[in-house]
Design a protein around this motif. Sequence first.
Motif, PDB file in Angstrom:
ATOM      1  N   GLY A   1      32.439  14.893  25.267  1.00  0.00           N
ATOM      2  CA  GLY A   1      33.093  13.936  26.149  1.00  0.00           C
ATOM      3  C   GLY A   1      33.714  12.767  25.420  1.00  0.00           C
ATOM      4  N   MET A   2      33.344  12.610  24.128  1.00  0.00           N
ATOM      5  CA  MET A   2      33.827  11.461  23.366  1.00  0.00           C
ATOM      6  C   MET A   2      34.496  11.850  22.048  1.00  0.00           C
ATOM      7  N   GLU A   3      34.083  12.978  21.487  1.00  0.00           N
ATOM      8  CA  GLU A   3      34.588  13.388  20.178  1.00  0.00           C
ATOM      9  C   GLU A   3      34.837  14.893  20.142  1.00  0.00           C
ATOM     10  N   LEU A   4      35.869  15.289  19.413  1.00  0.00           N
ATOM     11  CA  LEU A   4      36.182  16.697  19.193  1.00  0.00           C
ATOM     12  C   LEU A   4      36.613  16.878  17.743  1.00  0.00           C
ATOM     13  N   VAL A   5      36.148  17.933  17.108  1.00  0.00           N
ATOM     14  CA  VAL A   5      36.605  18.290  15.767  1.00  0.00           C
ATOM     15  C   VAL A   5      37.155  19.703  15.833  1.00  0.00           C
TER      16      VAL A   5
ATOM     17  N   THR B   1      38.281  17.658   2.577  1.00  0.00           N
ATOM     18  CA  THR B   1      38.495  17.380   4.003  1.00  0.00           C
ATOM     19  C   THR B   1      37.589  18.238   4.881  1.00  0.00           C
ATOM     20  N   ALA B   2      37.293  19.457   4.437  1.00  0.00           N
ATOM     21  CA  ALA B   2      36.420  20.326   5.230  1.00  0.00           C
ATOM     22  C   ALA B   2      35.020  19.727   5.349  1.00  0.00           C
ATOM     23  N   ALA B   3      34.529  19.142   4.258  1.00  0.00           N
ATOM     24  CA  ALA B   3      33.201  18.521   4.299  1.00  0.00           C
ATOM     25  C   ALA B   3      33.199  17.311   5.225  1.00  0.00           C
ATOM     26  N   MET B   4      34.274  16.517   5.186  1.00  0.00           N
ATOM     27  CA  MET B   4      34.350  15.345   6.051  1.00  0.00           C
ATOM     28  C   MET B   4      34.379  15.765   7.525  1.00  0.00           C
ATOM     29  N   LEU B   5      35.220  16.732   7.857  1.00  0.00           N
ATOM     30  CA  LEU B   5      35.281  17.192   9.240  1.00  0.00           C
ATOM     31  C   LEU B   5      33.973  17.858   9.658  1.00  0.00           C
ATOM     32  N   GLY B   6      33.332  18.559   8.724  1.00  0.00           N
ATOM     33  CA  GLY B   6      32.055  19.176   9.032  1.00  0.00           C
ATOM     34  C   GLY B   6      30.993  18.141   9.370  1.00  0.00           C
TER      35      GLY B   6
END
Length: 507
Positions: A234-238, A220-225
Amino acid sequence: MMSAMPPEDTLQPDACYLALKARDARFDGRFFTGVTSTGIYCRPVCKVRTPRRENCRFFAHAAQAERAGFRPCLRCRPELAPHALAWSMQDAGSILAQQAARLLDEPEAWNGSVPTVEHLAARLGVSERHVRRIFEAQFGVSPLQYLQTRRLLTAKQLLADTRLPITQVALVSGFGSLRRFNAAFVQHYGLAPTRLRREGAQPGQEGLQVRLGWRPPYDTAAMLGFFGQRAIAGMELVVPDPAGGRLLRTLQASVAGREHAGWIEARFDIAHHQLLLRVSESLHEALPQVIRRTRAALDLDCDPLAVNAVLHEAFPGRDGLRVPGAFSGWELAVRAVLGQQITVAAARTLAHRLVERFGEPVDTGQPGLTRLFPTPAALAHAEGDPLGTLGIVRQRQAAIVALARAVQSGTLPLHGGADVQATIHALKQLPGIGDWTAQYIAMRALRWPDAFPAGDVALQKALGVQHQRQAARAAEAASQAWKPWRSYAVVRAWAGLALPPPPGTRP
């Protein structure tokens, strides 16, 4: 090589029973267990007491279990299981059956209309009789049984996890009326829909929340990275978190000609192999489409056992890597064009300028989420100065405008139900789009597990062929051993450029 979901009699019952006893999450969604003493079917991870072997029947798909008269378990909830995505490159009948299933599974392919066997056959260019025959041979159920099970399990999930009124649950799940929904629910499950309402479903929580399962291992860390490196302000946040991490973004979806816009939050629950998806109330009519897009974007339906059986030896230590998909095929295609021959950071900068200039503002109530990605209509006539002032070169301007017009006209579908080869061919006919871009779009937007952008310089470097005179051909030749999972091989090869070599391997 994995084939599509087999009929019941081709499963290995003893192996299934061992997985059931171990509650092995790697097999979640790969089969279901019908217990003859209770009339209920369960996932392999169900925490109830393990039934006796002689009371168990095993099914490759929930529709097969329901056709045999079993009801879904209210504890393990079969609707939460990862979908059984499988691919075959063996014969035309198998490929056609899988394409039919992908169309039935993809809400965007029908744009709010109700799928029928007649329409399905027309989309595939074959007769209704042939569709029924090859579908039943491949999956063990008819197309309508397959579709009915998917609708009922979607409704069951919405009843249990959301506060949506039952009439809306019925319509959102694909039933034409509340009467038909109630009749189907009682006929298949033996109880009224209201019986599945949970007292604790999101009291006081903003938005609707549903749970989506996956099969481990999952990095999951690689996917979120991956998404974090590409997040557009303004459109995406991780938001990283040791317990799993979160991804938030704005989203727009069209259902039956009506546009719906809002926000989603995807939070990984690593301990339970689940994703907690929270969706704004403004997107509730598009909920099945949002769920489907999220499963695709985060590759929740990957079968690691099948993929790793082919790739583990070539890419040791990377078994948990998934192929990042897309929350919008259209958006991904534009971002792929912007990213041609430049760095990830530079592509993100261009994408941010594009969103600021052409994306509509949206009031989400969520800090940092204020813009939608531009629609095809907004970019279809944006050629020339409007794009040039953002720093987008002329060749990519033409590609973006051509993409926008093709998507807006409906001639270029960019979702998991699209015909892969036909779409790749159509993309390459557009100005400024070559094989690399088409393959990248196929890998992420069409969810094709065997895409391979052989011309990618980073991929050639990872495979050690960058200095050969015909590097793309050498990369293509090296990839043949990884079929039909070359998209996963690409992600693992890219990751190898940033990771130290596993112990015992050459650098």
